[in-house]
Design a protein around this motif. Structure first.
Motif, mmCIF file in Angstrom:
data_model
loop_
_atom_site.group_PDB
_atom_site.id
_atom_site.type_symbol
_atom_site.label_atom_id
_atom_site.label_comp_id
_atom_site.label_asym_id
_atom_site.label_seq_id
_atom_site.Cartn_x
_atom_site.Cartn_y
_atom_site.Cartn_z
ATOM 1 N N GLU A 171 29.257 -17.352 71.874
ATOM 2 C CA GLU A 171 28.045 -17.696 70.941
ATOM 3 C C GLU A 171 28.577 -17.972 69.702
ATOM 4 O OE1 GLU A 171 23.587 -15.843 70.097
ATOM 5 O OE2 GLU A 171 25.143 -14.379 71.027
ATOM 6 N N ASP A 172 27.964 -19.152 69.127
ATOM 7 C CA ASP A 172 28.625 -19.807 67.950
ATOM 8 C C ASP A 172 27.223 -20.331 67.249
ATOM 9 O OD1 ASP A 172 30.049 -20.926 65.820
ATOM 10 O OD2 ASP A 172 30.429 -22.580 66.630
ATOM 11 N N PRO A 173 26.524 -19.164 66.642
ATOM 12 C CA PRO A 173 25.391 -19.782 65.850
ATOM 13 C C PRO A 173 25.764 -20.475 64.494
ATOM 14 C CG PRO A 173 25.588 -17.214 65.436
ATOM 15 C CD PRO A 173 26.726 -18.037 66.408
ATOM 16 N N LYS A 174 24.877 -21.416 64.271
ATOM 17 C CA LYS A 174 24.858 -22.438 63.032
ATOM 18 C C LYS A 174 24.210 -21.518 61.862
ATOM 19 C CE LYS A 174 26.081 -26.805 65.342
ATOM 20 N NZ LYS A 174 25.799 -28.109 65.562
ATOM 21 N N GLY A 175 24.929 -21.096 60.761
ATOM 22 C CA GLY A 175 24.436 -20.502 59.911
ATOM 23 C C GLY A 175 24.436 -18.950 59.953
ATOM 24 N N ILE A 176 23.457 -18.172 59.394
ATOM 25 C CA ILE A 176 23.339 -16.800 59.463
ATOM 26 C C ILE A 176 22.821 -16.454 61.049
ATOM 27 C CG2 ILE A 176 22.250 -14.819 58.778
ATOM 28 C CD1 ILE A 176 21.865 -16.051 56.041
ATOM 29 N N PRO A 177 23.770 -15.569 61.666
ATOM 30 C CA PRO A 177 23.125 -15.282 63.169
ATOM 31 C C PRO A 177 21.881 -14.775 63.047
ATOM 32 C CG PRO A 177 25.601 -14.507 62.605
ATOM 33 C CD PRO A 177 24.945 -15.015 61.332
ATOM 34 N N ASN A 178 21.157 -14.763 64.193
ATOM 35 C CA ASN A 178 19.807 -14.498 64.338
ATOM 36 C C ASN A 178 19.701 -13.188 65.499
ATOM 37 O OD1 ASN A 178 17.765 -15.729 62.643
ATOM 38 N ND2 ASN A 178 18.448 -17.555 63.860
ATOM 39 N N ASN A 179 20.917 -13.249 66.324
ATOM 40 C CA ASN A 179 21.060 -12.143 67.154
ATOM 41 C C ASN A 179 22.163 -11.202 66.578
ATOM 42 O OD1 ASN A 179 19.338 -13.664 68.715
ATOM 43 N ND2 ASN A 179 20.817 -14.596 69.783
ATOM 44 N N LEU A 180 21.953 -10.062 67.080
ATOM 45 C CA LEU A 180 22.863 -8.839 66.699
ATOM 46 C C LEU A 180 24.417 -9.105 66.908
ATOM 47 C CD1 LEU A 180 22.883 -5.866 65.887
ATOM 48 C CD2 LEU A 180 22.688 -5.202 68.222
#
Length: 341
Positions: free
Chosen positions: A191-200
């Motif tokens: 998992e590589d979210p862009k910006g601040i991660p929304n998931n824990l």
């Protein structure tokens, strides 16, 4: 067979593409790369030794979608392409309805034009809303979700049901996910979210690798064992294999038409504090955190009854919580900046 995977470069999409390739399914990925990376597809190709056809495009672009259906002989569609952050959806609801609802309608219209009738939808446990009691069972009525994200998933499920009533050839499986975490055991994709991660868990992992100072836990005053939210966390590779099982289920039921829903989860609720503790044990390192106010749209606790998927799809979540933590850390520690090389 050839399967079109929308959003196939994203977190769940890329792991599912890998599982499909390992099961000798030819894959075409259609992705706008808004919250994903083409690098994930390159790595899936290296891991499997197989080629993925990739088209960069938006699901609202019916002309480009139609060209894809003309170019390839598509047997089924697995539809991931969606915005997915509960909190963000409350801030920009129109973007969520535009992409998640209108985009899905565009895709279904193009499928109809090209006589493709097999559809697997990336749904969510949020469709059960606040009214239903846990554990969630597929026979429950669709609820009223507490976020525009959840509402968009309910709307699509209703659209699928209406389409099936109007078209006896249409065959859909709605997979209601709980909380996917972890990464492929190789550590090559995750998992590589862009910006601040929304998931824990990506947030926890980014704190552990030194990318962020501390974790924010939203609320410690919920009516749960330790005051933090409880969720049904399952390994992303178990979830990916659930899509392969759903595709196999459609193939094994050629006379089926309509929409069938399946929960994909472990059947166990795990708290946020318990996740943090499990991660600390897996990496032998403390995770600094602070408690912040509750987020809009977060329910105290929910988990799956996954017995229908166990029985009918011959699927179950096999990987342990410890493995979810270990695989997450392997991915994050090998790729501190995600897919950025």
């Amino acid at each position: 067979m050839q399967v079109l995977v929308t959003g196939g470069a994203g977190y769940i999409g890329s792991h599912t593409v890998l599982s499909l390739l390992e099961n000798n399914v030819d894959v075409i990925v259609y992705d706008n790369l808004v919250n994903s990376s083409i690098e994930s597809i390159d790595r899936v190709e290296k891991l499997t030794g197989k080629k993925v056809e990739f088209v960069e495009g938006d699901i609202c672009d019916k002309e480009k979608l139609s060209r894809v259906f003309k170019q390839f002989s598509i047997d089924a569609v697995i539809h991931f392409a969606a915005l997915k952050a509960v909190g963000e959806s409350a801030e920009i609801p129109l973007s969520y309805y535009q992409n998640n609802v209108h985009g899905t309608v565009c895709l279904l219209e193009v499928m109809q034009q090209h006589k493709v009738h097999n559809f697997i939808f990336s749904s969510s446990a949020t469709v059960y809303g606040e009214e239903n009691n846990v554990p969630y069972v597929e026979t429950m009525k669709l609820g009223t979700p507490s976020s525009p994200y959840g509402a968009s998933k309910v709307m699509v499920e209703r659209i699928l049901a209406d389409l099936a009533l109007s078209d006896s050839k249409f065959r859909a499986v709605s997979l209601r996910y709980f909380n996917p975490i972890g990464a492929h055991e190789s550590g090559a994709i995750g998992e590589d979210p862009k910006g601040i991660p929304n998931n824990l868990l990506p947030y926890v992992a980014q704190v552990a690798v030194g990318k962020r100072d501390k974790l924010r836990i939203f609320g410690d005053d919920y009516p749960t064992k330790d005051g933090s939210c409880e969720r049904d966390y399952l390994h992303v590779m178990d979830l990916a294999q659930g899509h392969v099982a759903a595709l196999d289920w459609l193939n094994r039921h050629p006379d089926f038409s309509g929409v069938e829903a399946f929960n994909l989860g472990t059947g166990n609720g795990v708290s946020v504090f318990a996740i943090v503790k499990a991660f600390e044990q897996a990496i032998n390192k403390k995770i600094p955190f602070e408690v912040s106010p509750r987020r809009v749209g977060d329910l105290p606790a929910f988990w799956a009854n996954a017995s229908k998927a166990n029985k009918e799809l011959n699927w179950q979540a096999n990987r342990s919580l410890e493995q979810m933590m270990t695989d997450t850390w392997r991915w994050q520690s090998k790729n501190p900046n995600g897919f950025l090389i």
